[in-house]
Write an enzyme that holds these catalytic residues in place. Structure first.
Site, PDB file in Angstrom:
ATOM      1  N   GLU A   1       4.030 -14.128  -9.495  1.00 42.95           N
ATOM      2  CA  GLU A   1       3.596 -13.482 -10.733  1.00 42.95           C
ATOM      3  C   GLU A   1       4.825 -13.450 -11.621  1.00 42.95           C
ATOM      4  O   GLU A   1       5.788 -12.740 -11.335  1.00 42.95           O
ATOM      5  CB  GLU A   1       3.070 -12.076 -10.427  1.00 42.95           C
TER       6      GLU A   1
ATOM      7  N   CYS B   1       5.446  -7.437 -17.672  1.00 39.17           N
ATOM      8  CA  CYS B   1       5.178  -8.881 -17.739  1.00 39.17           C
ATOM      9  C   CYS B   1       3.956  -9.186 -18.590  1.00 39.17           C
ATOM     10  O   CYS B   1       3.892 -10.211 -19.251  1.00 39.17           O
ATOM     11  CB  CYS B   1       5.052  -9.466 -16.340  1.00 39.17           C
TER      12      CYS B   1
ATOM     13  N   GLU C   1      10.039 -14.744 -23.662  1.00 35.89           N
ATOM     14  CA  GLU C   1       9.818 -13.381 -23.180  1.00 35.89           C
ATOM     15  C   GLU C   1      11.101 -12.576 -23.386  1.00 35.89           C
ATOM     16  O   GLU C   1      12.182 -13.021 -23.006  1.00 35.89           O
ATOM     17  CB  GLU C   1       9.460 -13.414 -21.694  1.00 35.89           C
TER      18      GLU C   1
END
Ligand code: ADP
Length: 492
Positions: free
Chosen positions: A253, A287, A386
């Site tokens: 993940e 996330c 990100e």
């Protein structure tokens, strides 16, 4: 309470070399604990313990119902110590206390959920398979993968551990848990709980220490059958390469740069609330954070004005302080990363609507204001990369197609959100977004029952729900030849 020992084979032991590292409270930069720094020799002991427990211990032979008793006991212990564990999480990670309490209550809920699934597994693990040749019969059965290794991040320390430990144990695997070095303390508490509830030795082993030092040793180890990782894309890629050595089962993940599409029939107050929740909770160190926001032209100026106004009202401070909604970032490194990303935007003349610096009231602690960039070019790093901090990038759009195209234009595909009063439109857009989690008229609420994971570079596999359990199960077919007729291929 001391944190300088490892939990291996049901015992607390110092590291082979006796090394420790400091855990820092990010709100004041003070050392709160010395944590054991495991070496490869320690990692080897943990692997031997987990292997022995899986191959020769009772755990993998227990029924799901027997394992569920332990999982429920863990859930209860977490609940009984909700305040203490939540407080520890605030000190170690920096998040506001109410958010820590959600996490810890969810972690308990996760153990309970997988206790229920462990019981169901007893009834559902064997399935008769109808074959196209009636001389044969077939059963498909599920078995634990074996020794699993969980490598987890620092943003939801105990909750991320629960997402992996609970389904792994429910499935009958044994486990090595490697928390992030920045936030090891609640994982150590989980070890204490495992000991208290009498989990058989070697079933759960906890190795604190540097990911760089022991991570590759574990992910490459031939006696580990599975690696479950949550963290950054570069480390995920390294883990994939390393796990290839014995073709480990892996689930990953990884990061995200999730888009939130707001159509102009939305209620502006609702939009502002969910946009802020989507990027500022947990200091944006999430996330699935909806860090790219696409707002339809008709409400763009009004929405930006309200967003700037409300984001400036967010109370920043130590997570224990009443009313605080934004704590410090987790550590100096993260503070520097986020500051550098903001700096780059400013230097490239991207329009800064609000925030962008360390709040003046703080001389210590890794605080950053809620930060909003607008009209961000689609090729700018602020839009593409990100950041993992309280920084949102916003653009306007004209048509539904344009918004979908822009949202999907990313190497990531973890999550997405869409807001409109037209539910048909929301459902249509939800199905066109290339991401594993889509929120309609909200952003971020997460449920243990529902699948969690990403498309594209956001990962492989799904956690939570029944999918989380499947991650730790192998499927075996057992086929029988039932005919009285000889097979008569070689021997006529
Ligand atoms: P961050 O840089 O934000 O800490 P990472 O993705 O690097 O995020 O870390 C997530 C987890 O991965 C942590 O537990 C860390 O210790 C671990 N880790 C770091 N490097 C490696 C590696 N090479 N192999 C395995 N695990 C690693």
């Amino acid at each position: 309470m001391s944190y300088d020992q490892l939990y291996i084979n049901g015992q607390w032991i110092p590291t082979q070399k006796g090394g420790t590292f400091a855990s820092i409270d990010p709100s004041n930069e003070q050392v709160i604990a010395q944590v054991a720094s495991a070496t490869k020799e320690d990692a080897e002991k943990a692997v031997i313990a987990a292997r022995e427990a899986f191959d020769n211990g009772p755990w993998s032979k227990f029924t799901g119902k027997e394992r569920a008793v332990y999982l429920r006991a863990i859930a209860n212990e977490i609940r009984n110590n909700l305040h203490e564990i939540s407080s520890l999480e605030v000190k170690d990670n920096g998040k506001p206390y109410p958010e820590a309490e959600w996490d810890i209550a969810d972690a308990a809920g996760c153990f309970e959920f997988y206790a229920n699934l462990a019981e169901t597994l007893d009834e559902e693990k064997e399935q008769n398979i109808q074959l196209g040749d009636d001389r044969f019969s077939c059963v498909a059965t599920k078995e634990p993968v074996g020794v699993a290794c969980a490598i987890i991040p620092w943003n939801y320390p105990l909750l991320m551990a629960a997402w992996k430990v609970a389904p792994a144990l429910a499935a009958g695997c044994t486990m090595i848990l490697k928390p992030a070095e920045v936030t090891s303390l609640t994982a150590i508490e989980l070890g204490r709980i495992a000991e208290k509830v009498g989990l058989p030795k070697g079933v759960l082993n906890i190795l604190t220490g540097s990911g760089r030092e022991i991570g590759p040793y574990l992910t490459d180890h031939p006696d580990i059958d599975k690696v479950a990782f949550t963290g950054s894309v570069p480390i995920g890629q390294q883990i994939m390469r390393s796990a290839a050595s014995n073709v480990k089962n892996i689930s990953l993940e990884l990061g995200g740069k999730s888009a939130f599409i707001v159509f102009d029939d939305s209620d502006i107050e609702d939009a502002v609330e969910w946009i802020m929740f989507g990027i500022f909770w947990n200091q944006g160190q999430v996330c699935s954070a909806t860090s790219r926001v696409l707002v339809q032209e008709g409400i763009y100026p009004k929405l930006l004005a309200r967003l700037a106004e409300e984001s400036q009202k967010i109370k920043i401070g130590n997570g224990f302080e009443e009313g605080v909604k934004l704590g410090p970032l987790v550590n100096q490194k993260q503070y520097e990363n986020v500051t550098a990303a903001i700096q780059r935007g400013v230097e490239d003349n991207v329009k800064l609507l609000s925030g962008g610096k360390k709040p003046e009231a703080f001389t210590q602690g890794y605080y950053i204001e809620p930060t909003i960039f607008v009209d961000v070019p689609e090729d700018h790093p602020l839009w593409v990369e990100e950041i993992f901090g309280p920084v949102v990038s916003i653009r306007s759009f004209a048509t539904e197609d344009e918004a979908i195209k822009s949202a999907n234009n990313s190497i990531f595909g973890l999550a997405g959100a869409v807001m409109s009063k037209d539910i048909e439109r929301c459902n249509r857009v939800a199905r066109k977004l290339r991401a594993g989690i889509i929120w309609i008229n909200c952003s971020q609420p997460t449920f243990t029952e529902a699948p969690w994971g990403g498309y594209k570079q956001s990962g492989i596999g799904r956690e939570l729900g029944i999918w989380g359990l499947e991650n730790y199960l192998e499927v075996k077919q057992i086929t029988s030849y039932n005919s009285q007729e000889p097979w008569a291929w070689y021997i006529q």
